[in-house]
Write a protein that holds these residues in place. Structure first.
Motif, PDB file in Angstrom:
ATOM      1  N   PHE A  19      59.668   7.304   2.033  1.00  0.00           N
ATOM      2  CA  PHE A  19      59.307   8.449   1.202  1.00  0.00           C
ATOM      3  C   PHE A  19      57.888   8.300   0.661  1.00  0.00           C
ATOM      4  CE2 PHE A  19      58.894  10.225  -3.071  1.00  0.00           C
ATOM      5  CZ  PHE A  19      59.080  11.565  -2.782  1.00  0.00           C
ATOM      6  N   LYS A  20      57.573   7.123   0.144  1.00  0.00           N
ATOM      7  CA  LYS A  20      56.241   6.882  -0.414  1.00  0.00           C
ATOM      8  C   LYS A  20      55.163   7.052   0.647  1.00  0.00           C
ATOM      9  CE  LYS A  20      57.451   3.752  -4.174  1.00  0.00           C
ATOM     10  NZ  LYS A  20      57.332   2.389  -4.698  1.00  0.00           N
ATOM     11  N   ARG A  21      55.424   6.554   1.855  1.00  0.00           N
ATOM     12  CA  ARG A  21      54.470   6.663   2.945  1.00  0.00           C
ATOM     13  C   ARG A  21      54.224   8.129   3.317  1.00  0.00           C
ATOM     14  NH1 ARG A  21      56.903   3.814   7.176  1.00  0.00           N
ATOM     15  NH2 ARG A  21      56.973   2.056   5.772  1.00  0.00           N
ATOM     16  N   LYS A  22      55.313   8.910   3.420  1.00  0.00           N
ATOM     17  CA  LYS A  22      55.190  10.323   3.747  1.00  0.00           C
ATOM     18  C   LYS A  22      54.451  11.068   2.643  1.00  0.00           C
ATOM     19  CE  LYS A  22      58.987  11.330   6.876  1.00  0.00           C
ATOM     20  NZ  LYS A  22      60.124  12.204   7.125  1.00  0.00           N
ATOM     21  N   PHE A  23      54.768  10.737   1.396  1.00  0.00           N
ATOM     22  CA  PHE A  23      54.130  11.381   0.256  1.00  0.00           C
ATOM     23  C   PHE A  23      52.632  11.098   0.246  1.00  0.00           C
ATOM     24  CE2 PHE A  23      52.889  11.562  -4.264  1.00  0.00           C
ATOM     25  CZ  PHE A  23      53.267  12.864  -4.543  1.00  0.00           C
ATOM     26  N   GLU A  24      52.251   9.872   0.564  1.00  0.00           N
ATOM     27  CA  GLU A  24      50.838   9.483   0.600  1.00  0.00           C
ATOM     28  C   GLU A  24      50.103  10.242   1.704  1.00  0.00           C
ATOM     29  OE1 GLU A  24      47.735   7.636  -1.104  1.00  0.00           O
ATOM     30  OE2 GLU A  24      49.808   7.312  -1.745  1.00  0.00           O
ATOM     31  N   LYS A  25      50.758  10.434   2.845  1.00  0.00           N
ATOM     32  CA  LYS A  25      50.144  11.134   3.970  1.00  0.00           C
ATOM     33  C   LYS A  25      49.902  12.606   3.677  1.00  0.00           C
ATOM     34  CE  LYS A  25      51.475   8.304   7.899  1.00  0.00           C
ATOM     35  NZ  LYS A  25      52.185   8.275   9.181  1.00  0.00           N
ATOM     36  N   THR A  26      50.717  13.210   2.827  1.00  0.00           N
ATOM     37  CA  THR A  26      50.531  14.629   2.518  1.00  0.00           C
ATOM     38  C   THR A  26      49.267  14.865   1.707  1.00  0.00           C
ATOM     39  OG1 THR A  26      51.874  14.486   0.520  1.00  0.00           O
ATOM     40  CG2 THR A  26      52.992  15.168   2.544  1.00  0.00           C
ATOM     41  N   GLY A  27      48.814  13.849   0.955  1.00  0.00           N
ATOM     42  CA  GLY A  27      47.576  13.984   0.191  1.00  0.00           C
ATOM     43  C   GLY A  27      47.724  14.788  -1.080  1.00  0.00           C
ATOM     44  N   THR A  28      48.914  14.884  -1.604  1.00  0.00           N
ATOM     45  CA  THR A  28      49.179  15.676  -2.799  1.00  0.00           C
ATOM     46  C   THR A  28      48.435  15.137  -4.014  1.00  0.00           C
ATOM     47  OG1 THR A  28      51.385  16.080  -1.921  1.00  0.00           O
ATOM     48  CG2 THR A  28      51.022  16.654  -4.217  1.00  0.00           C
ATOM     49  N   VAL A  29      48.494  13.847  -4.224  1.00  0.00           N
ATOM     50  CA  VAL A  29      47.844  13.237  -5.391  1.00  0.00           C
ATOM     51  C   VAL A  29      46.336  13.400  -5.295  1.00  0.00           C
ATOM     52  CG1 VAL A  29      47.494  11.085  -6.649  1.00  0.00           C
ATOM     53  CG2 VAL A  29      49.719  11.606  -5.705  1.00  0.00           C
ATOM     54  N   ARG A  30      45.792  13.192  -4.101  1.00  0.00           N
ATOM     55  CA  ARG A  30      44.344  13.330  -3.887  1.00  0.00           C
ATOM     56  C   ARG A  30      43.894  14.758  -4.201  1.00  0.00           C
ATOM     57  NH1 ARG A  30      43.866  12.365   1.510  1.00  0.00           N
ATOM     58  NH2 ARG A  30      44.692  10.310   1.137  1.00  0.00           N
ATOM     59  N   GLU A  31      44.685  15.729  -3.765  1.00  0.00           N
ATOM     60  CA  GLU A  31      44.357  17.122  -4.012  1.00  0.00           C
ATOM     61  C   GLU A  31      44.416  17.456  -5.506  1.00  0.00           C
ATOM     62  OE1 GLU A  31      46.058  21.543  -2.926  1.00  0.00           O
ATOM     63  OE2 GLU A  31      46.536  19.874  -1.598  1.00  0.00           O
ATOM     64  N   LEU A  32      45.418  16.940  -6.197  1.00  0.00           N
ATOM     65  CA  LEU A  32      45.534  17.180  -7.634  1.00  0.00           C
ATOM     66  C   LEU A  32      44.335  16.614  -8.389  1.00  0.00           C
ATOM     67  CD1 LEU A  32      49.309  16.523  -8.313  1.00  0.00           C
ATOM     68  CD2 LEU A  32      48.101  18.683  -8.497  1.00  0.00           C
ATOM     69  N   ARG A  33      43.901  15.431  -8.009  1.00  0.00           N
ATOM     70  CA  ARG A  33      42.732  14.827  -8.663  1.00  0.00           C
ATOM     71  C   ARG A  33      41.481  15.637  -8.385  1.00  0.00           C
ATOM     72  NH1 ARG A  33      44.171   8.667  -7.151  1.00  0.00           N
ATOM     73  NH2 ARG A  33      45.665   8.318  -8.806  1.00  0.00           N
ATOM     74  N   ALA A  34      41.375  16.160  -7.174  1.00  0.00           N
ATOM     75  CA  ALA A  34      40.195  16.959  -6.817  1.00  0.00           C
ATOM     76  C   ALA A  34      40.186  18.281  -7.588  1.00  0.00           C
ATOM     77  CB  ALA A  34      40.181  17.220  -5.314  1.00  0.00           C
ATOM     78  N   ARG A  35      41.351  18.828  -7.851  1.00  0.00           N
ATOM     79  CA  ARG A  35      41.431  20.102  -8.571  1.00  0.00           C
ATOM     80  C   ARG A  35      41.191  19.952 -10.070  1.00  0.00           C
ATOM     81  NH1 ARG A  35      46.283  23.876  -6.283  1.00  0.00           N
ATOM     82  NH2 ARG A  35      45.642  23.874  -4.105  1.00  0.00           N
ATOM     83  N   LYS A  36      41.286  18.728 -10.562  1.00  0.00           N
ATOM     84  CA  LYS A  36      41.110  18.479 -11.985  1.00  0.00           C
ATOM     85  C   LYS A  36      39.721  18.895 -12.476  1.00  0.00           C
ATOM     86  CE  LYS A  36      43.674  14.859 -14.264  1.00  0.00           C
ATOM     87  NZ  LYS A  36      43.850  13.445 -14.447  1.00  0.00           N
ATOM     88  N   THR A  37      38.710  18.568 -11.678  1.00  0.00           N
ATOM     89  CA  THR A  37      37.341  18.883 -12.060  1.00  0.00           C
ATOM     90  C   THR A  37      36.687  19.726 -10.984  1.00  0.00           C
ATOM     91  OG1 THR A  37      36.527  16.863 -11.027  1.00  0.00           O
ATOM     92  CG2 THR A  37      37.064  16.734 -13.368  1.00  0.00           C
ATOM     93  N   PHE A  38      35.746  20.559 -11.411  1.00  0.00           N
ATOM     94  CA  PHE A  38      35.018  21.401 -10.476  1.00  0.00           C
ATOM     95  C   PHE A  38      33.803  20.648  -9.953  1.00  0.00           C
ATOM     96  CE2 PHE A  38      31.640  24.444  -9.533  1.00  0.00           C
ATOM     97  CZ  PHE A  38      32.266  25.189  -8.553  1.00  0.00           C
ATOM     98  N   VAL A  39      33.615  20.692  -8.635  1.00  0.00           N
ATOM     99  CA  VAL A  39      32.456  20.063  -8.018  1.00  0.00           C
ATOM    100  C   VAL A  39      31.690  21.142  -7.274  1.00  0.00           C
ATOM    101  CG1 VAL A  39      31.677  18.292  -6.397  1.00  0.00           C
ATOM    102  CG2 VAL A  39      33.754  17.929  -7.723  1.00  0.00           C
ATOM    103  N   LYS A  40      30.400  21.225  -7.581  1.00  0.00           N
ATOM    104  CA  LYS A  40      29.569  22.236  -6.938  1.00  0.00           C
ATOM    105  C   LYS A  40      29.508  21.994  -5.431  1.00  0.00           C
ATOM    106  CE  LYS A  40      25.527  22.508  -8.741  1.00  0.00           C
ATOM    107  NZ  LYS A  40      24.279  22.427  -9.514  1.00  0.00           N
ATOM    108  N   LYS A  41      29.303  23.093  -4.671  1.00  0.00           N
ATOM    109  CA  LYS A  41      29.251  22.973  -3.223  1.00  0.00           C
ATOM    110  C   LYS A  41      28.122  22.065  -2.768  1.00  0.00           C
ATOM    111  CE  LYS A  41      31.452  27.141  -1.571  1.00  0.00           C
ATOM    112  NZ  LYS A  41      31.312  28.321  -0.719  1.00  0.00           N
TER     113      LYS A  41
END
Length: 63
Positions: A19-41
């Protein structure tokens, strides 16, 4: 939704590991961290170029 099929008599730790391996592959946590702050293009693009240069440098050193 992540589904982890468990075989008869399979250890729960092994299923949790799958489960942990599959969850890591989906990139959910990475996406949540990226959405936390705005980064200019422009900044995002600069980081991509920097990473591409670094990877290319590693590949050239490997040969």
């Amino acid at each position: 939704m992540i589904i982890v099929p468990i075989k008869e008599g399979e250890n729960i730790e092994r299923a949790l590991k799958k489960f942990k391996r599959k969850f890591e592959k989906t990139g959910t946590v990475r996406e949540l961290r990226a959405r936390k702050t705005f980064v200019k293009k422009s900044v995002k693009r600069r980081e991509e170029i920097k990473k591409a240069i670094y990877v290319q440098h590693l590949q050239l050193n490997e040969e």
